[in-house]
Scaffold this active site. Sequence first.
Site, PDB file in Angstrom:
ATOM      1  N   LYS A 245       3.204   4.724  -7.793  1.00  0.00           N
ATOM      2  CA  LYS A 245       2.280   4.244  -6.757  1.00  0.00           C
ATOM      3  C   LYS A 245       0.895   4.827  -7.014  1.00  0.00           C
ATOM      4  CE  LYS A 245       2.724   5.546  -2.226  1.00  0.00           C
ATOM      5  NZ  LYS A 245       1.464   6.279  -1.969  1.00  0.00           N
TER       6      LYS A 245
ATOM      7  N   GLU B  58      -3.125   4.866  -5.339  1.00  0.00           N
ATOM      8  CA  GLU B  58      -3.986   4.539  -4.197  1.00  0.00           C
ATOM      9  C   GLU B  58      -5.254   3.873  -4.703  1.00  0.00           C
ATOM     10  OE1 GLU B  58      -4.772   7.938  -1.699  1.00  0.00           O
ATOM     11  OE2 GLU B  58      -2.642   8.393  -1.461  1.00  0.00           O
TER      12      GLU B  58
ATOM     13  N   GLU C  22      -1.360   1.441   4.885  1.00  0.00           N
ATOM     14  CA  GLU C  22      -1.255   2.569   5.817  1.00  0.00           C
ATOM     15  C   GLU C  22      -2.342   2.491   6.894  1.00  0.00           C
ATOM     16  OE1 GLU C  22      -0.834   6.319   3.830  1.00  0.00           O
ATOM     17  OE2 GLU C  22      -1.110   7.476   5.665  1.00  0.00           O
TER      18      GLU C  22
END
Length: 282
Positions: A131, A133, A200
């Site tokens: 993952k 960001e 998020e």
Amino acid sequence: MANPPDPTPGGVAAPPAPTARLTLTALAKMAAAGEKLAMLTAYDASFAGVCDRAGVDIVLVGDSLGMVIQGHPTTLPVELAHAIYHTRCVVAGCSRPLVLTDLPFGSFQTGPEDAFRAAAEALKAGAQMVKVEGGEWIAPTVAYLTTRGVPVCGHVGLTPQSVNALGGYRVQGKTADAAEAMIADAKALERAGAAMIVVECVPRELGARLTNECSVPIIGIGAGPDCSGQVLVIQDALGIQPGKAARFVRNFMTGSDGIAAAIGAYVAAVKDGSFPAPEHCF
Ligand code: KIV
């Protein structure tokens, strides 16, 4: 009925019998069929095993380990070596969930080749996906990784590695322009080959739009119930973090008879759509 496996001499239950690990293809099919995906963080073999037995689909070795394991106020001090160590622990402790490893701050922002070297270490440690960001700016790196056989999960919205630039842990995408920019970011990641995206801390409506407008599974944390799946930090789901919990957190220990039951309740609530409830949404 078969007897349960004998405990080892130390009294620790034997690891679960090996079963086929969930693949990205299997998860995409589950999401396409309308099944919600249940993701939780774990950083060690014991909790990874509890997640496995409770039916968690994806275990995230999150860089949240910097906060909940190492005790820092942010995720920024996490080193790649820490992520790799915890990935090995998690892979050893679970057999069914897909294992997703966060690439820590400083390991991938400098360019595709650095990102590939970091991702290769994660995959060698047993992760099936990494993952990263970031939005559109990281798309060339995502394309570089996916072209070379590294499955990538994007992460948009509140990106904790940018906490200093964002001015704190704040809800993102609240204005019409910010929402459009986030959708453009998610689409750029998808075009670059990202096979899943975490979103998020965004308003519920934006979580729903991202899910409808992208074709890959969107996993929400503080993004409302309309996402393809949900993720929480396991310490939050068990109510063991000090201080006031974030709005999007539910303590699944309440009403549960122990940790395994609480994780089971989390999976059940994600699957039947009862978590997140309106009080967990922005
Ligand atoms: O590091 C982490 O635990 C995460 C989740 C908050 C999605 O990235």
